[in-house]
Design a protein around this motif. Structure first.
Motif, PDB file in Angstrom:
ATOM      1  N   PRO A  16       0.847  -1.188   0.000  1.00 59.30           N
ATOM      2  CA  PRO A  16       0.000   0.000   0.000  1.00 59.30           C
ATOM      3  C   PRO A  16       0.886   1.241   0.000  1.00 59.30           C
ATOM      4  N   ARG A  17       0.510   2.251  -0.757  1.00 62.81           N
ATOM      5  CA  ARG A  17       1.314   3.453  -0.860  1.00 62.81           C
ATOM      6  C   ARG A  17       0.648   4.636  -0.158  1.00 62.81           C
ATOM      7  N   GLY A  18       1.480   5.602   0.191  1.00 57.78           N
ATOM      8  CA  GLY A  18       0.987   6.755   0.924  1.00 57.78           C
ATOM      9  C   GLY A  18      -0.107   7.511   0.200  1.00 57.78           C
ATOM     10  N   ALA A  19       0.031   7.668  -1.100  1.00 57.38           N
ATOM     11  CA  ALA A  19      -0.962   8.418  -1.874  1.00 57.38           C
ATOM     12  C   ALA A  19      -2.324   7.731  -1.839  1.00 57.38           C
ATOM     13  N   GLU A  20      -2.321   6.400  -1.881  1.00 52.57           N
ATOM     14  CA  GLU A  20      -3.581   5.657  -1.800  1.00 52.57           C
ATOM     15  C   GLU A  20      -4.247   5.860  -0.448  1.00 52.57           C
ATOM     16  N   VAL A  21      -3.440   5.799   0.607  1.00 50.45           N
ATOM     17  CA  VAL A  21      -3.959   6.004   1.958  1.00 50.45           C
ATOM     18  C   VAL A  21      -4.542   7.406   2.080  1.00 50.45           C
ATOM     19  N   ALA A  22      -3.823   8.395   1.578  1.00 48.68           N
ATOM     20  CA  ALA A  22      -4.284   9.780   1.658  1.00 48.68           C
ATOM     21  C   ALA A  22      -5.633   9.953   0.958  1.00 48.68           C
ATOM     22  N   GLN A  23      -5.789   9.322  -0.196  1.00 54.05           N
ATOM     23  CA  GLN A  23      -7.037   9.457  -0.938  1.00 54.05           C
ATOM     24  C   GLN A  23      -8.210   8.823  -0.192  1.00 54.05           C
ATOM     25  N   ILE A  24      -7.992   7.637   0.356  1.00 53.88           N
ATOM     26  CA  ILE A  24      -9.063   6.950   1.088  1.00 53.88           C
ATOM     27  C   ILE A  24      -9.475   7.767   2.315  1.00 53.88           C
ATOM     28  N   LEU A  25      -8.501   8.307   3.027  1.00 60.25           N
ATOM     29  CA  LEU A  25      -8.809   9.102   4.216  1.00 60.25           C
ATOM     30  C   LEU A  25      -9.532  10.397   3.844  1.00 60.25           C
ATOM     31  N   ALA A  26      -9.171  10.975   2.720  1.00 61.23           N
ATOM     32  CA  ALA A  26      -9.860  12.186   2.261  1.00 61.23           C
ATOM     33  C   ALA A  26     -11.305  11.885   1.881  1.00 61.23           C
ATOM     34  N   ASP A  27     -11.537  10.702   1.320  1.00 59.73           N
ATOM     35  CA  ASP A  27     -12.881  10.328   0.873  1.00 59.73           C
ATOM     36  C   ASP A  27     -13.783   9.868   2.014  1.00 59.73           C
ATOM     37  N   PRO A  72       6.084   0.324   3.083  1.00 61.16           N
ATOM     38  CA  PRO A  72       6.642   1.666   3.307  1.00 61.16           C
ATOM     39  C   PRO A  72       5.925   2.400   4.446  1.00 61.16           C
ATOM     40  N   ILE A  73       6.257   2.024   5.667  1.00 56.85           N
ATOM     41  CA  ILE A  73       5.580   2.584   6.835  1.00 56.85           C
ATOM     42  C   ILE A  73       5.769   4.094   6.918  1.00 56.85           C
ATOM     43  N   ASP A  74       6.908   4.592   6.450  1.00 57.65           N
ATOM     44  CA  ASP A  74       7.163   6.031   6.554  1.00 57.65           C
ATOM     45  C   ASP A  74       6.128   6.836   5.782  1.00 57.65           C
ATOM     46  N   GLU A  75       5.859   6.466   4.529  1.00 58.91           N
ATOM     47  CA  GLU A  75       4.900   7.245   3.753  1.00 58.91           C
ATOM     48  C   GLU A  75       3.460   6.977   4.186  1.00 58.91           C
ATOM     49  N   ILE A  76       3.203   5.789   4.708  1.00 64.34           N
ATOM     50  CA  ILE A  76       1.876   5.491   5.260  1.00 64.34           C
ATOM     51  C   ILE A  76       1.619   6.372   6.484  1.00 64.34           C
ATOM     52  N   SER A  77       2.631   6.483   7.344  1.00 65.40           N
ATOM     53  CA  SER A  77       2.514   7.326   8.528  1.00 65.40           C
ATOM     54  C   SER A  77       2.305   8.787   8.150  1.00 65.40           C
ATOM     55  N   GLU A  78       3.080   9.253   7.197  1.00 60.54           N
ATOM     56  CA  GLU A  78       2.971  10.652   6.777  1.00 60.54           C
ATOM     57  C   GLU A  78       1.567  10.960   6.275  1.00 60.54           C
ATOM     58  N   ALA A  79       0.998  10.071   5.468  1.00 60.09           N
ATOM     59  CA  ALA A  79      -0.351  10.279   4.943  1.00 60.09           C
ATOM     60  C   ALA A  79      -1.394  10.225   6.053  1.00 60.09           C
TER      61      ALA A  79
END
Length: 395
Positions: free
Chosen positions: A128-139, A160-167
């Motif tokens: 899973p990538r940070g951008a995907e997480v960010a989009q789901i959380l925004a939606d 990639p826990i770092d980008e998941i955390s950031e998102a």
């Protein structure tokens, strides 16, 4: 602990090496530490529990002062369930990031707990990538928590826990990390990667034996968890409060396992801590991947996603290859490998953790070559369909 000691340790006791993600091959010193009996209420054992908690917190590095460590009896899955049930409010909603069996297990746990959740399922090949997480959380503003697997051992992928955390924190949500098979060999520093809580267990990268897991959580989360758990025995707040007050576990602790784990923690420190342990495992991975590819085997994952914990290989297409026979012949040569746990293709796994070094991994490759010859397997290449599927999903 020297490389030579690791090379003779398992044969010394007549044991095969465990090429698994835990339980794993442990040192003679860890085994020896478990020969004494301990009273769970005794001051000596309470001191052991205090030392263990302190040593585990120290592995976080800077920022550890905001956290505390709560050991929990049972397998690692007990501790994962304890974390989910204690820190996710009954009216919360969870985004579970899944790319293998252990993400799916977290989702299954949420279903058992009756907590609202959704799953981002990436299949077997991709993180899973940070951008995907960010989009789901925004939606979905109702989501309060994200649950991520640090190293998904069903495939061997390092997420990639770092980008998941950031998102997650950019969206104002909270992250819980299942670092079962990574903590102790891969950095998870709160000064670099924010999270509220993580779990691991005794029989993974610290190189102890099975019997308990541990939750490392922010003190603020521990305090806020009072009364939230679905379970008497898996209530992290109650376990933490009891340990803070009495120094004792609430229910019978695995005393011998704790004694062995303390010895493993001291060896971990002597090896150079997280950096030293991670470097040995990384070298183990590099040696076994190079060697197995030299025999014609293919890894499930691209190099950039290979973890230093465990590596998944496709089973050969050759009709003479039968995994159960391959397993038995490898065991007879002193190596217990791990079956695959993928949903799409046949595979097997080779663990890189435990009391093993690069010399042992070269022996693993030699044993695999001899085993293919014993089976009459002319080529270790996987089915073309498996490679096609990998290429399609990785595109």
């Amino acid at each position: 602990m020297t490389s030579d000691h690791r090379r003779i340790d398992a044969p010394k006791l007549g044991e095969p090496y465990l090429l698994t993600p835990g339980p794993l091959t442990t040192s003679y010193e860890v085994k020896e530490a478990m020969l004494r009996d301990w009273g769970s209420w005794d001051d000596d054992f309470r001191a052991m529990t205090r030392e263990m908690r302190t040593r585990l917190l120290a592995l976080l590095g800077p920022g550890a002062e905001d956290f505390d460590c709560v050991p929990m009896q049972g397998s690692g899955s007990f501790s994962v369930e304890a974390m989910l049930g204690s820190f996710i409010p009954k009216d919360g909603k969870v985004l579970v990031l899944a790319n293998g069996a252990y993400g799916q297990r977290s989702a299954q746990t949420m279903a058992y707990l009756g907590r609202d959740h959704i799953v981002l399922d990436k299949g077997d090949y991709l993180p899973p990538r940070g951008a995907e997480v960010a989009q789901i959380l925004a939606d979905d503003p109702a989501i309060t928590h994200v649950v991520a697997i640090h190293c998904e051992t069903s495939s061997g992928i390092l997420n990639p826990i770092d980008e998941i955390s950031e998102a997650t924190y950019a969206a104002g949500r909270k992250l819980l990390v299942d670092s079962m098979s990574a903590f102790g060999a891969i950095d998870l520093r709160p000064s670099d990667i924010r999270f509220e809580a993580m779990v691991s267990s005794a029989n993974k990268c610290i190189e102890g034996v099975p019997g308990f897991g541990f939750i490392i959580a922010r003190k603020s989360e521990l305090e806020a968890a009072r009364g939230n758990s679905h379970s008497l025995s898996l209530d992290i707040h109650a376990q933490w409060a009891a340990m803070e007050k009495t120094g004792q576990w609430r229910f019978t602790p695995p005393t011998h396992v704790v004694a062995g784990f303390l010895e493993a923690l001291r060896a971990h420190e002597a090896e150079g801590g997280v950096a030293g342990r991670g470097a040995r495992y990384t070298r183990n991975r590099d040696v076994v991947v190079e060697g197995m590819r030299g025999l014609g085997f293919e890894t499930l994952l691209d190099d950039r996603w290979l973890s230093p914990i465990i590596v998944t290989f496709f089973c050969p297409a050759d009709p003479n290859f039968e995994f159960s026979r391959f397993y038995d012949l490898m065991k007879a040569k002193g190596f217990i490998i791990y079956p695959g746990k993928l949903t799409v293709v046949d595979s097997f796994r080779i663990g890189c953790i435990g009391q093993m070094d690069e010399h042992v991994m070269r022996q693993v490759v030699t044993a695999a070559k001899a085993t293919l010859n014993d089976m009459g397997v002319a080529s270790a290449a996987p089915p073309a369909a498996a490679l096609k599927e990998r290429a399609k999903l990785a595109a």
